[in-house]
Design a protein around this motif. Structure first.
Motif, PDB file in Angstrom:
ATOM      1  N   GLY A 145      35.425  46.364  35.225  1.00 13.53           N
ATOM      2  CA  GLY A 145      35.311  45.008  34.718  1.00 13.53           C
ATOM      3  C   GLY A 145      35.758  43.958  35.713  1.00 13.53           C
ATOM      4  N   GLY A 146      36.182  44.377  36.899  1.00 14.35           N
ATOM      5  CA  GLY A 146      36.555  43.428  37.945  1.00 14.35           C
ATOM      6  C   GLY A 146      38.021  43.022  37.939  1.00 14.35           C
ATOM      7  N   GLU A 147      38.840  43.641  37.094  1.00 14.87           N
ATOM      8  CA  GLU A 147      40.263  43.318  37.059  1.00 14.87           C
ATOM      9  C   GLU A 147      41.062  44.380  37.806  1.00 14.87           C
ATOM     10  OE1 GLU A 147      42.074  41.964  33.327  1.00 14.87           O
ATOM     11  OE2 GLU A 147      40.082  42.253  32.442  1.00 14.87           O
ATOM     12  N   ASN A 148      42.241  43.995  38.274  1.00 15.21           N
ATOM     13  CA  ASN A 148      43.159  44.925  38.919  1.00 15.21           C
ATOM     14  C   ASN A 148      44.276  45.284  37.942  1.00 15.21           C
ATOM     15  OD1 ASN A 148      41.707  44.733  41.322  1.00 15.21           O
ATOM     16  ND2 ASN A 148      42.933  43.037  42.048  1.00 15.21           N
ATOM     17  N   ILE A 149      44.942  46.405  38.202  1.00 13.15           N
ATOM     18  CA  ILE A 149      46.058  46.848  37.370  1.00 13.15           C
ATOM     19  C   ILE A 149      47.297  46.932  38.255  1.00 13.15           C
ATOM     20  CG2 ILE A 149      46.973  48.728  35.966  1.00 13.15           C
ATOM     21  CD1 ILE A 149      44.075  49.496  35.346  1.00 13.15           C
ATOM     22  N   TYR A 150      48.366  46.277  37.838  1.00 10.19           N
ATOM     23  CA  TYR A 150      49.621  46.272  38.591  1.00 10.19           C
ATOM     24  C   TYR A 150      50.701  46.946  37.760  1.00 10.19           C
ATOM     25  CZ  TYR A 150      46.965  42.678  41.007  1.00 10.19           C
ATOM     26  OH  TYR A 150      45.985  42.003  41.672  1.00 10.19           O
ATOM     27  N   ILE A 151      51.286  48.025  38.288  1.00 16.15           N
ATOM     28  CA  ILE A 151      52.351  48.747  37.602  1.00 16.15           C
ATOM     29  C   ILE A 151      53.595  48.661  38.486  1.00 16.15           C
ATOM     30  CG2 ILE A 151      53.090  50.947  36.616  1.00 16.15           C
ATOM     31  CD1 ILE A 151      50.086  51.649  36.366  1.00 16.15           C
ATOM     32  N   ARG A 152      54.549  47.863  38.050  1.00 15.55           N
ATOM     33  CA  ARG A 152      55.760  47.622  38.840  1.00 15.55           C
ATOM     34  C   ARG A 152      56.488  48.931  39.131  1.00 15.55           C
ATOM     35  NH1 ARG A 152      58.809  42.868  39.500  1.00 15.55           N
ATOM     36  NH2 ARG A 152      57.358  41.909  38.051  1.00 15.55           N
ATOM     37  N   GLY A 153      56.850  49.137  40.392  1.00 14.73           N
ATOM     38  CA  GLY A 153      57.573  50.324  40.818  1.00 14.73           C
ATOM     39  C   GLY A 153      56.677  51.522  41.098  1.00 14.73           C
ATOM     40  N   PHE A 154      55.402  51.434  40.734  1.00 15.51           N
ATOM     41  CA  PHE A 154      54.472  52.538  40.963  1.00 15.51           C
ATOM     42  C   PHE A 154      53.398  52.141  41.968  1.00 15.51           C
ATOM     43  CE2 PHE A 154      50.732  55.146  39.843  1.00 15.51           C
ATOM     44  CZ  PHE A 154      51.274  56.398  40.050  1.00 15.51           C
ATOM     45  N   GLY A 155      52.617  51.095  41.638  1.00 13.83           N
ATOM     46  CA  GLY A 155      51.582  50.643  42.550  1.00 13.83           C
ATOM     47  C   GLY A 155      50.507  49.857  41.838  1.00 13.83           C
ATOM     48  N   SER A 156      49.440  49.581  42.560  1.00 16.40           N
ATOM     49  CA  SER A 156      48.351  48.770  42.034  1.00 16.40           C
ATOM     50  C   SER A 156      47.028  49.505  42.185  1.00 16.40           C
ATOM     51  CB  SER A 156      48.251  47.455  42.799  1.00 16.40           C
ATOM     52  OG  SER A 156      49.465  46.760  42.746  1.00 16.40           O
ATOM     53  N   PHE A 157      46.252  49.500  41.121  1.00 16.87           N
ATOM     54  CA  PHE A 157      44.874  49.970  41.172  1.00 16.87           C
ATOM     55  C   PHE A 157      44.031  48.722  41.394  1.00 16.87           C
ATOM     56  CE2 PHE A 157      47.083  53.077  38.580  1.00 16.87           C
ATOM     57  CZ  PHE A 157      46.637  54.271  39.106  1.00 16.87           C
ATOM     58  N   ILE A 158      43.313  48.690  42.511  1.00 21.35           N
ATOM     59  CA  ILE A 158      42.581  47.493  42.888  1.00 21.35           C
ATOM     60  C   ILE A 158      41.142  47.855  43.266  1.00 21.35           C
ATOM     61  CG2 ILE A 158      44.629  46.255  43.688  1.00 21.35           C
ATOM     62  CD1 ILE A 158      43.890  47.030  46.541  1.00 21.35           C
ATOM     63  N   THR A 159      40.302  46.827  43.354  1.00 22.69           N
ATOM     64  CA  THR A 159      38.956  47.020  43.883  1.00 22.69           C
ATOM     65  C   THR A 159      38.887  46.320  45.234  1.00 22.69           C
ATOM     66  OG1 THR A 159      38.200  45.088  42.658  1.00 22.69           O
ATOM     67  CG2 THR A 159      37.822  47.224  41.654  1.00 22.69           C
ATOM     68  N   LYS A 160      38.300  47.001  46.194  1.00 33.20           N
ATOM     69  CA  LYS A 160      38.127  46.431  47.522  1.00 33.20           C
ATOM     70  C   LYS A 160      36.646  46.168  47.753  1.00 33.20           C
ATOM     71  CE  LYS A 160      41.992  48.442  50.002  1.00 33.20           C
ATOM     72  NZ  LYS A 160      42.376  49.211  51.189  1.00 33.20           N
ATOM     73  N   LYS A 161      36.364  45.041  48.379  1.00 26.03           N
ATOM     74  CA  LYS A 161      34.979  44.662  48.667  1.00 26.03           C
ATOM     75  C   LYS A 161      34.599  45.192  50.045  1.00 26.03           C
ATOM     76  CE  LYS A 161      32.001  40.618  48.849  1.00 26.03           C
ATOM     77  NZ  LYS A 161      31.975  39.150  48.740  1.00 26.03           N
ATOM     78  N   ARG A 162      33.505  45.936  50.085  1.00 29.54           N
ATOM     79  CA  ARG A 162      32.965  46.416  51.351  1.00 29.54           C
ATOM     80  C   ARG A 162      31.790  45.522  51.730  1.00 29.54           C
ATOM     81  NH1 ARG A 162      35.059  51.479  53.375  1.00 29.54           N
ATOM     82  NH2 ARG A 162      37.053  51.482  52.291  1.00 29.54           N
ATOM     83  N   ALA A 163      31.798  45.024  52.944  1.00 28.84           N
ATOM     84  CA  ALA A 163      30.748  44.117  53.407  1.00 28.84           C
ATOM     85  C   ALA A 163      29.435  44.868  53.607  1.00 28.84           C
ATOM     86  CB  ALA A 163      31.177  43.464  54.718  1.00 28.84           C
ATOM     87  N   ALA A 164      28.351  44.128  53.547  1.00 32.41           N
ATOM     88  CA  ALA A 164      27.035  44.709  53.818  1.00 32.41           C
ATOM     89  C   ALA A 164      26.983  45.151  55.271  1.00 32.41           C
ATOM     90  CB  ALA A 164      25.949  43.676  53.542  1.00 32.41           C
ATOM     91  N   LYS A 165      26.249  46.231  55.530  1.00 36.77           N
ATOM     92  CA  LYS A 165      26.153  46.720  56.906  1.00 36.77           C
ATOM     93  C   LYS A 165      24.864  47.510  57.077  1.00 36.77           C
ATOM     94  CE  LYS A 165      28.933  50.807  55.901  1.00 36.77           C
ATOM     95  NZ  LYS A 165      30.146  51.530  56.222  1.00 36.77           N
ATOM     96  N   ILE A 166      24.579  47.821  58.304  1.00 34.20           N
ATOM     97  CA  ILE A 166      23.408  48.630  58.639  1.00 34.20           C
ATOM     98  C   ILE A 166      23.913  50.029  58.976  1.00 34.20           C
ATOM     99  CG2 ILE A 166      21.462  48.945  60.207  1.00 34.20           C
ATOM    100  CD1 ILE A 166      21.193  46.469  58.460  1.00 34.20           C
ATOM    101  N   GLY A 167      23.400  51.019  58.247  1.00 33.09           N
ATOM    102  CA  GLY A 167      23.731  52.412  58.518  1.00 33.09           C
ATOM    103  C   GLY A 167      22.527  53.107  59.118  1.00 33.09           C
ATOM    104  N   ARG A 168      22.685  54.380  59.467  1.00 32.20           N
ATOM    105  CA  ARG A 168      21.578  55.127  60.046  1.00 32.20           C
ATOM    106  C   ARG A 168      21.378  56.425  59.292  1.00 32.20           C
ATOM    107  NH1 ARG A 168      18.820  53.128  63.613  1.00 32.20           N
ATOM    108  NH2 ARG A 168      17.902  54.973  64.516  1.00 32.20           N
TER     109      ARG A 168
END
Length: 106
Positions: free
Chosen positions: A38-61
């Motif tokens: 859904g586009g939200e992150n989860i922050y759990i104090r003392g444990f860590g964060s579940f986040i989404t990272k954006k990968r840029a468009a690129k040319i692969g082979r």
């Protein structure tokens, strides 16, 4: 450690039946997936964060066909551990070998 091992340990330490622990873990995993999707992150104090990272468009082979392939920008799930978590793991002197499925110890 597998999910079943985690369920067993939590059940032993808390006295909660394994079925209830399994349902709780499955619900937690589903909520993490749904929240990140859904586009939200989860922050759990003392444990860590579940986040989404954006990968840029690129040319692969595609090396089999020797053609360029456009890979559009997309998001991937990631986990960022809290400082306390990292400090606890750094105390570990030697990691235990992973005994996952298909591991023949080679």
């Amino acid at each position: 450690m597998r999910k079943a091992d985690l369920v067993n340990q939590i059940s032993e330490k808390t006295g909660i039946p394994k079925v209830d622990v399994l349902v709780t873990l499955e619900t937690m995993f589903k909520e993490v997936k749904d929240t990140l999707a859904g586009g939200e992150n989860i922050y759990i104090r003392g444990f860590g964060s579940f986040i989404t990272k954006k990968r840029a468009a690129k040319i692969g082979r595609n090396i089999k066909k020797n053609i360029a392939v456009h890979i559009p920008e997309h998001y991937i799930p990631a986990f960022k551990p809290a400082k306390e978590f990292v400090a606890e793991v750094k105390k570990l002197k030697e990691p235990k070998p992973d005994e996952g499925p298909g591991d023949d110890g080679v």
